[in-house]
Design a protein around this motif. Structure first.
Motif, PDB file in Angstrom:
ATOM      1  N   LEU A 213      -0.668  -3.183  -1.834  1.00 22.82           N
ATOM      2  CA  LEU A 213      -1.811  -2.669  -2.594  1.00 22.82           C
ATOM      3  C   LEU A 213      -1.414  -1.541  -3.551  1.00 22.82           C
ATOM      4  O   LEU A 213      -1.699  -1.626  -4.747  1.00 22.82           O
ATOM      5  CB  LEU A 213      -2.928  -2.243  -1.639  1.00 22.82           C
ATOM      6  N   PRO A 214      -0.727  -0.489  -3.094  1.00 16.74           N
ATOM      7  CA  PRO A 214      -0.313   0.552  -4.047  1.00 16.74           C
ATOM      8  C   PRO A 214       0.652   0.033  -5.102  1.00 16.74           C
ATOM      9  O   PRO A 214       0.609   0.472  -6.255  1.00 16.74           O
ATOM     10  CB  PRO A 214       0.355   1.625  -3.175  1.00 16.74           C
ATOM     11  N   TYR A 215       1.507  -0.919  -4.726  1.00 19.78           N
ATOM     12  CA  TYR A 215       2.440  -1.469  -5.705  1.00 19.78           C
ATOM     13  C   TYR A 215       1.684  -2.178  -6.829  1.00 19.78           C
ATOM     14  O   TYR A 215       1.978  -1.991  -8.013  1.00 19.78           O
ATOM     15  CB  TYR A 215       3.400  -2.438  -5.010  1.00 19.78           C
ATOM     16  N   GLY A 219       1.398   0.756  -9.402  1.00 21.87           N
ATOM     17  CA  GLY A 219       2.646   0.500 -10.088  1.00 21.87           C
ATOM     18  C   GLY A 219       3.797   1.344  -9.577  1.00 21.87           C
ATOM     19  O   GLY A 219       3.709   1.977  -8.522  1.00 21.87           O
ATOM     20  N   THR A 220       4.887   1.385 -10.353  1.00 20.63           N
ATOM     21  CA  THR A 220       6.118   2.005  -9.860  1.00 20.63           C
ATOM     22  C   THR A 220       6.472   3.279 -10.635  1.00 20.63           C
ATOM     23  O   THR A 220       7.591   3.757 -10.577  1.00 20.63           O
ATOM     24  CB  THR A 220       7.287   1.020  -9.989  1.00 20.63           C
ATOM     25  N   ILE A 226       5.624   6.248  -0.956  1.00 19.90           N
ATOM     26  CA  ILE A 226       6.936   6.173  -0.314  1.00 19.90           C
ATOM     27  C   ILE A 226       7.416   4.722  -0.144  1.00 19.90           C
ATOM     28  O   ILE A 226       8.536   4.404  -0.541  1.00 19.90           O
ATOM     29  CB  ILE A 226       6.941   6.931   1.032  1.00 19.90           C
ATOM     30  N   PRO A 227       6.598   3.810   0.414  1.00 19.99           N
ATOM     31  CA  PRO A 227       7.087   2.430   0.534  1.00 19.99           C
ATOM     32  C   PRO A 227       7.457   1.817  -0.831  1.00 19.99           C
ATOM     33  O   PRO A 227       8.450   1.093  -0.926  1.00 19.99           O
ATOM     34  CB  PRO A 227       5.906   1.678   1.159  1.00 19.99           C
ATOM     35  N   VAL A 228       6.685   2.138  -1.863  1.00 22.97           N
ATOM     36  CA  VAL A 228       6.990   1.607  -3.195  1.00 22.97           C
ATOM     37  C   VAL A 228       8.299   2.214  -3.709  1.00 22.97           C
ATOM     38  O   VAL A 228       9.150   1.510  -4.266  1.00 22.97           O
ATOM     39  CB  VAL A 228       5.836   1.891  -4.177  1.00 22.97           C
TER      40      VAL A 228
END
Lengths: 279, 281
Positions: A213-215, A219-220, A226-228
């Motif tokens: 979801l955050p990815y 985005g990056t 942290i996981p991204v």
């Protein structure tokens, strides 16, 4: 339980062996985080000594390269906002659903329960589009999305608990002149506290560790979590990964979790047991 | 009181309802519609009927591969995770010294997120395979067993805690009575203990089933589907079809619908089967 002292000794030894086996992967990462990056893939099982030892270099590089401190702050912000939002809003909603009996609240309840079994991929693509259209692709916006996704389980758990609270307490508050808001915050919410802790812990574990979801939404770049950041350290390097810095990043990602676990282990274990009843 | 509370809908329920609409209800409805259309941008769709669904099973064989891989993985994971977790729970229910410490250690991996877990095991497994000059992407079987080991490491502690709670509810007088009646240890386990912890078994198989079947992060970090796409599971196959194959967005959404139906169906059947085996204590 029927027990014999002799077999207990054997089990004790077995448990120690299994514990070591369970800890070993974490120790391996920790050891490699102090190893010179050239040796990690070649000699992962060796203790870093002499020229293999990298000191804190990996940690400095890992923190710099990935902007790890920023990622940590972003992860923390999103987790805190989402968890506070989920606990506050879904407990209020659950109370409303349980106490106001109508067709509408019934449908709401079943929709929330239904959402629990729907896999993320089912709603992923249209959701990312809607979130983009509404300009929710920032830490505050994504927290609202987490409230929506977390609502199913959380409303379900709160409702289960609220059904067991006798109405008389709330009616007494009402007669004493409390409006519904006062009744909820002065009378109902304090009773809900154990469930609120469980809901908070289950959701914190989920939001903190969530990757997809955050990815997709954040985005990056500016707002990577942290996981991204970790996934990006591998993907973004196009095969030229700095494994030393990467090991340090893994350790830095695990430390807050271990600290959190050490601080509220009792609540976490209790949360797991009561959270599992939903099955 | 019901009446006065009803007027507070906007405060008590509306924020959650709005978030729920944005995150779930509207995307869910759109998702179902999109699965019957062809599109590359969501605002420009062509209705194609069942074509996407037919494509999943004809033109595109990645879904069936992923389904088969996921099914194998899920079955192996359910069995291994639950057997080990139950075994550990039995060992921890004897009041041995240090039980709390052991429990903490076994549970710890569960708190670590899938991406980090995947890379931890990537290092370990590739380290071992490196001795033989290969890595985890060399053969699909390596990725398969790698995922099984990782999943066990992650989930055993969680299930163990649920089993420990279940075992505490088995009355010791029943076990003692069985012992006096001459039941052997395995008989006591299979005829008394296991039937009595059936509710825990229901919960644990359900949880292992749904999290194994929907696994994504660990899959991405450990193998990313390699070699080829042989080790990509359903969630990853859907993701790849959406974002890596232009013109297949509609097919991807149809896959997601099939995925959802499968998850719902399996969960329903599994709950019915294990619930029917539960006994009253």
């Amino acid at each position: 339980m029927i027990k014999s002292k002799k077999s207990d000794k054997g089990i004790f030894v077995g448990l120690i062996a299994l514990s070591l086996l369970f800890i070993y992967p974490l120790v391996l990462v920790l050891v490699n985080s102090f190893k010179n990056k050239l040796y990690i893939l070649k000699n992962p099982f060796e203790i870093p000594m002499g020229e293999m030892f990298a000191g804190l270099d990996n940690y400095i590089q890992g923190a710099m390269q990935s902007d790890f401190i920023r990622a940590f702050a972003v992860s923390l912000t999103i987790t805190v906002l989402s968890v506070v939002g989920i606990v506050l809003l879904t407990s209020m909603t659950a109370w409303y659903i349980v106490r106001v009996k109508s067709k509408f609240t019934k449908v709401m309840y079943y929709l929330f329960v239904f959402s629990m079994i729907v896999p993320f991929q089912m709603v992923m693509y249209p959701m990312v589009y809607i979130v983009g259209q509404l300009n929710l692709n920032n830490p505050i916006g994504i927290s609202l999305v987490y409230v929506g996704f977390g609502a199913g389980l959380s409303v379900f758990m709160f409702s289960g608990f609220i059904k067991g609270i006798p109405l008389t307490i709330e009616e007494a508050a009402n007669i004493d002149g409390c409006n519904p808001l006062q009744t909820f915050f002065y009378v109902v919410f304090p009773i809900l506290k154990p469930t609120a802790i469980t809901v908070a812990i289950l959701n914190a574990m989920w939001v903190w560790n969530d990757y997809l979801l955050p990815y997709l939404v954040l985005g990056t770049k500016e707002y990577k979590t942290i996981p991204v950041a970790i996934q990006q350290a591998v993907l973004g390097a196009y095969g030229n990964v700095n494994w030393g810095a990467f090991m340090a990043m893994l350790v830095l990602a695990i430390i807050p979790i271990v600290a959190f676990y050490a601080a509220c282990q009792k609540h976490i274990i209790k949360g797991v047991i009561s959270g599992s009843v939903k099955g | 009181m019901q009446k006065s509370l009803k007027k507070y809908f906007a405060i008590f329920a509306l924020p959650t309802v709005i978030a729920f609409m944005i995150a779930f209800v509207i995307p869910f409805i759109m998702g179902i519609y999109l699965s019957f259309t062809e599109f590359t941008v969501i605002t420009n769709t062509d209705f194609v009927g069942l074509e996407n669904y037919i494509k999943i099973f004809t033109v595109d064989d990645s879904f069936m591969n992923a389904l088969w891989f996921t099914t194998k993985f899920t079955i192996v994971s359910i069995v291994t995770v639950n057997v080990f977790a139950f075994g550990l729970a039995l060992m921890l229910s004897r009041g041995i010294k240090g039980t709390n410490l052991f429990r903490s250690v076994f549970f710890m991996p569960n708190l670590i997120g899938g991406i980090v877990l995947g890379y931890i095991w990537n290092l370990l497994i590739n380290g071992v395979l490196g001795i033989f000059d290969v890595d985890i992407t060399y053969k699909a079987a390596y990725g398969f067993w790698g995922l099984v080991v990782l999943t066990n490491w992650q989930m055993i502690g969680y299930m163990m805690i649920i089993y420990v709670a279940g075992l505490q509810n088995v009355p010791s007088d029943v076990l003692e009575a069985a012992n006096i009646d001459g039941a052997s240890a395995p008989q006591r386990l299979f005829k008394v203990t296991i039937p009595m912890v059936m509710p825990s078994i229901t919960i644990c198989t359900f949880l292992t089933l749904s999290s194994s079947f929907k696994l994504f992060d660990q899959n991405l970090a450990l193998t990313a589907g390699a070699p080829g796409m042989e080790t990509s599971m359903l969630a990853m196959d859907i993701y790849n079809t959406f974002y890596l194959r232009m013109g297949f967005e509609g097919v991807a959404q149809a896959k997601a619908v099939v995925f959802f139906v499968l998850v719902a169906l399996i969960a329903y059947i599994q709950l019915r089967i294990t619930r029917s085996k539960e006994v009253e204590s």
